[in-house]
Design a protein around this motif. Structure first.
Motif, short mmCIF file in Angstrom:
data_model
loop_
_atom_site.label_atom_id
_atom_site.label_comp_id
_atom_site.label_asym_id
_atom_site.label_seq_id
_atom_site.Cartn_x
_atom_site.Cartn_y
_atom_site.Cartn_z
N GLU A 2 0.83 -1.20 0.00
CA GLU A 2 0.00 0.00 0.00
C GLU A 2 0.87 1.26 0.00
O GLU A 2 0.55 2.25 -0.67
N GLU A 4 4.48 18.12 2.86
CA GLU A 4 3.15 18.36 3.44
C GLU A 4 2.14 17.30 2.97
O GLU A 4 1.34 16.78 3.75
N LYS A 5 2.20 16.96 1.69
CA LYS A 5 1.29 15.97 1.14
C LYS A 5 1.54 14.59 1.74
O LYS A 5 0.61 13.83 2.03
N LEU A 6 2.81 14.27 1.94
CA LEU A 6 3.17 12.99 2.56
C LEU A 6 2.59 12.89 3.97
O LEU A 6 2.05 11.85 4.36
N GLN A 7 2.72 13.96 4.73
CA GLN A 7 2.22 13.96 6.11
C GLN A 7 0.70 13.87 6.17
O GLN A 7 0.14 13.28 7.09
N GLN A 8 0.04 14.43 5.16
CA GLN A 8 -1.42 14.38 5.11
C GLN A 8 -1.94 12.99 4.75
O GLN A 8 -2.93 12.52 5.32
N GLU A 9 -1.25 12.32 3.81
CA GLU A 9 -1.77 11.06 3.27
C GLU A 9 -1.19 9.82 3.95
O GLU A 9 -1.76 8.73 3.84
N LEU A 10 -0.09 9.99 4.65
CA LEU A 10 0.54 8.83 5.29
C LEU A 10 0.59 9.06 6.80
O LEU A 10 1.64 9.23 7.41
N LYS A 11 -0.59 9.06 7.40
CA LYS A 11 -0.72 9.44 8.81
C LYS A 11 -0.27 8.35 9.79
O LYS A 11 -0.17 8.61 10.99
N LYS A 71 0.94 4.31 -2.84
CA LYS A 71 0.71 5.70 -2.48
C LYS A 71 1.89 6.58 -2.89
O LYS A 71 1.70 7.71 -3.36
N ARG A 91 1.82 7.30 -6.56
CA ARG A 91 0.79 8.28 -6.88
C ARG A 91 1.19 9.68 -6.42
O ARG A 91 1.05 10.66 -7.17
N ILE A 92 1.70 9.81 -5.21
CA ILE A 92 2.07 11.12 -4.66
C ILE A 92 3.17 11.77 -5.49
O ILE A 92 3.09 12.97 -5.81
#
Length: 528
Positions: A4, A56-63, A8, A11-12
């Motif tokens: 998974e 920032e996107k990594l922190q949002q999507e990979l919590k 991700k 995609r990111i």
């Protein structure tokens, strides 16, 4: 988790090419990825620039992770709260530690051992058996519908030689150098003299004797290894029905030369039918695999073969391609020879002369589980040198005993707790949430739980690569972490809540080890 995460990250970072995004396990049981290097290469920038851009996107999507940049790699530290579910699962439903639906119930046939039924299993057959069994177990746990099959070469030249050998032993024909002469075979013939005097046709006599060898010399050894096949497929079943189905389909690729029927291939042409009318093993292999894929409709096939079959395996794939069976449907695991070292010397072996170390002999010497562990530990593409002197040592130097003793010493803690503290069910001492509050600050415990969490990913990785040597290696590294915890933590302490939480952790770890041991087909020992 790893699969998974890979999806991700692809995609990111919106990678245009199809580079291999890899997720690796670091020494602390956390994850790292090469995705920043791939992005930097594609965009002609530095890995750190990619980290800053997508941070920032990594922190949002990979919590589930704490994310950091380290030496160009993207590092993911698994958050403790994610490990709570792992702790609870290992404690209450340990079988689910391994199970995934990665295979989507696709039909896979794993064909292994398949030794000619002309004698007992030798060490190479043992390596084959151990590899095939564990591959099948991993595939089952990862969601494939698996059939384990032994292909029984019960016809052809070797069976004829077996019959001739028997006739020579009872004095009906003259002995030849190529005949079987091992003690096991002489004993078999002496027990069946009536049969040998009654039947003069060598191939049929060899067939009848091969059935006895399979039943009384091969199957008992497989049982000792805890290996049970779903089916034993007779080569004789291929003629004439499957032969009549297949030959017309490949006729346009054949030609006659020197009275024999040949199959034209890009690599090397192969004889299908000899000039005396005898069907070759190569033809039988084509028919057998046609039966697998076209009659029984298996999605994939996996064959475990010795290194001397490598070129043969390649040509079988090429022949199947002529029948419309794509190369990716069939995978071969090719393994190298097994040698035994004793007193610093490699022992020499010859099967035809009977000068061999039988698999049974090695098992009697050191035990089946130790043989399985060490045969599995080394990648199949490397020669395996089995050190008999080392195998007999019950010390940390012996990796089998190191891993087994790790589980046994944990089991001894639970026995002591039950006896001294009057405790029955360890898993029910505390509510798992309350136990977790005591465990979650223990870094060693978290490292072990991370390895339990990622066990599914290891199995999926092996289902894809079929590199089953990763399993004992993973268990060895996990055992090191467990032993460090054992040495540093006082388990049976006065504080009941703390002690209970630690005992529940020990029970969860034991449950994981049992699941791991079952996967590699060895027994968890409560005492050693």
């Amino acid at each position: 988790m790893k699969i998974e995460l890979e999806k991700k990250l692809k995609r990111i970072f919106n990678l245009k090419q199809e580079p291999q995004v890899k997720i690796i396990l670091n020494e602390y049981g956390d994850l790292a990825s090469n995705v920043l290097f791939l992005w930097a290469q594609e965009n002609k920038k530095t890995p750190f620039a990619g980290f800053e851009l997508f941070k920032e996107k990594l922190q949002q999507e990979l919590k589930d992770f704490e994310i950091e940049f380290l030496n160009g790699y993207l590092n993911f530290k698994i958050k403790p709260e994610i490990l709570f579910s792992t702790f609870k699962l290992a404690l209450k439903k340990p079988a689910k530690i391994s199970l995934t639906n990665f295979g989507h119930n696709q039909k896979v046939i794993v064909e292994f051992v398949s030794a000619n039924p002309t004698g007992p299993l030798h060490l190479g057959n043992g390596r084959n058996a151990i590899l095939g069994e564990v591959i099948a177990r991993v595939l089952k746990k990862t969601g494939f519908k698996v059939t384990k099959e032994y292909y029984n070469n019960d016809r052809g030249n070797q069976i004829k030689i077996l019959g001739l050998s028997a006739l020579s032993i009872v004095g009906k024909i003259k002995k030849e150098n190529e005949f079987y002469q091992g003690k096991y075979f002489i004993d078999l013939v002496n027990k069946n003299k009536g049969l040998c005097f009654k039947i003069d046709q060598p191939e049929y006599l060899g067939y009848l004797l091969s059935k006895k060898i399979l039943e009384f010399l091969i199957k008992p050894t497989l049982k000792t290894l805890q290996i049970k096949f779903d089916s034993f497929f007779s080569e004789r079943k291929l003629y004439p029905e499957i032969y009549n189905k297949v030959l017309p389909k490949i006729k346009k690729y054949t030609y006659i030369k020197d009275g024999a029927l040949w199959l034209k291939l890009k690599t090397k042409d192969e004889v299908l039918i000899k000039k005396d009318g005898e069907y070759t093993y190569f033809l039988s292999d084509i028919l057998y695999h046609f039966h697998k894929f076209r009659i029984r409709n298996f999605k994939y096939g996996i064959n475990v073969l010795g290194a001397d079959h490598l070129d043969h395996a390649r040509r079988v794939k090429e022949a199947l391609n002529l029948l419309g069976i794509k190369e990716n449907k069939l995978r071969f695991i090719i393994y190298q020879l097994v040698y035994v070292k004793k007193g610093g010397q490699i022992l020499k072996m010859s099967k035809r002369k009977g000068d061999i170390i039988l698999l049974d002999d090695l098992i009697k010497e050191v035990g089946s589980d130790l043989v399985k562990f060490y045969f599995l530990l080394h990648p199949p593409q490397t020669h395996l040198i089995f050190d008999l002197d080392l195998a007999k040592k019950k010390s940390e130097e012996n990796l089998y005993w190191y891993v087994v003793y790790t589980g046994a010493r944990l089991a001894s803690i639970l026995r002591k707790a039950k006896k001294e503290k009057k405790i029955n069910k360890i898993e029910n001492l505390l509510d798992p949430k309350k136990a977790w509050e005591e465990i979650k600050e223990n870094e060693l415990a978290l490292e072990i739980l991370k390895r339990i969490l990622l066990w599914k990913d290891i199995l999926i990785e092996i289902a894809k690569s079929l590199e089953v040597s990763l399993l004992p290696q993973y268990l060895i590294e996990t055992a090191k972490k467990i032993n460090t915890l054992y040495e540093k933590e006082k388990i049976l302490e006065k504080d009941f809540k703390k002690m209970s939480a630690k005992l529940m952790l020990i029970q969860a770890i034991i449950n994981f080890l049992k699941e791991g041991f079952e996967t590699i087909n060895i027994e968890f020992l409560e005492k050693v």
